[in-house]
Write an enzyme that holds these catalytic residues in place. Sequence first.
Site, mmCIF file in Angstrom:
data_model
loop_
_atom_site.group_PDB
_atom_site.id
_atom_site.type_symbol
_atom_site.label_atom_id
_atom_site.label_comp_id
_atom_site.label_asym_id
_atom_site.label_seq_id
_atom_site.Cartn_x
_atom_site.Cartn_y
_atom_site.Cartn_z
ATOM 1 N N CYS A 152 27.610 38.649 14.276
ATOM 2 C CA CYS A 152 27.063 39.261 13.080
ATOM 3 C C CYS A 152 25.742 38.926 12.755
ATOM 4 O O CYS A 152 25.872 37.219 12.657
ATOM 5 C CB CYS A 152 28.717 38.836 11.979
ATOM 6 S SG CYS A 152 28.017 39.195 10.591
ATOM 7 N N HIS A 208 36.392 35.658 17.171
ATOM 8 C CA HIS A 208 34.960 35.359 17.818
ATOM 9 C C HIS A 208 35.708 34.185 18.940
ATOM 10 O O HIS A 208 35.802 33.242 18.540
ATOM 11 C CB HIS A 208 33.843 35.516 16.953
ATOM 12 C CG HIS A 208 33.779 36.671 15.970
ATOM 13 N ND1 HIS A 208 31.910 37.221 16.738
ATOM 14 C CD2 HIS A 208 33.544 37.458 15.729
ATOM 15 C CE1 HIS A 208 32.577 38.713 16.256
ATOM 16 N NE2 HIS A 208 33.413 38.014 15.702
#
Length: 305
Positions: free
Chosen positions: A244, A213
């Site tokens: 998330c 990420h």
Amino acid sequence: MSRPITIVEVGPRDGLQNEKAILEPAVRADLVRRLEAAGARRIEAVSFVHPKYVPQMAGAEEVMAALPQEAGRSRIGLVLNGKGYDRALGTAVDEVNVAMSVTDGFGLKNQGLTVDQQVGMLADIVAGRQNAEGAPGATPSLSATLSCVWGCPFDGEVSTDRVADLVGRIAALGVAEIALADTIGVGDPWSVTKTVEAARKAAPEATLRLHFHDTRNTGLANAYAGVEAGVDVLDASVGGIGGCPFAPGATGNIATEDLVYMLERAGFDTGYDLDALIGTARWIGGKIGRPAPSALSRAGGWPKG
């Protein structure tokens, strides 16, 4: 021939699960088809999770029903537990990816399971596959993703030894591919190198896959470090969308088109059509109601066509 790098496209799952917009299954299936037209051959298409907790992923069965099986293409379904795995078996997914965590804090928040309980859950899935009736290959292939490898929003720093130990335990169950995920984007290139080396030593026969990420703008640098360390499989999300919902502050994955641009410029072979990817990134940005955050969706590729 240049060295091939497999980019697993995770936009339809990891990309969309943290967006405010909730897209209908038909639109999500359309995204998968567009990505495959742009060259994606492995796509994390759906997630078999409870829609109460992740409404963006509701209708996984409908998405898969809208995607006829095609040779040379693999659609992946993510699961968090045995119930999700059983749902996946009721569809035409080609692969099942079991999401796990290297920390109890994230595991309890994301799945309600400690690390040891997650390993037990995975062992039960593996045992069920071994006992399943039918010809070999009747069940989809199996992989596992370890979340929070480089840091946990609840438990803090994560040691390389802890990661290596868990990688070894998973490989011992017979799982052939293990993904290491920087869920909250706290890793750096040097720690990536160290962790990849430790994981490879713990599971020399397993295929390692990396999932970054870009929360703190180190995603592409970390991908570079992984490739330099010999990893040939990387995750990415079209447009750089996602994150998330159970990891506070986490932003999207590294953008598929940004990663493809970097690798192709360096002479690696990804099999993607960069212009088609950029077009898909802009298209999905329109669907979620905000411009895709990737660099190439703004600037385009180079040299200009």
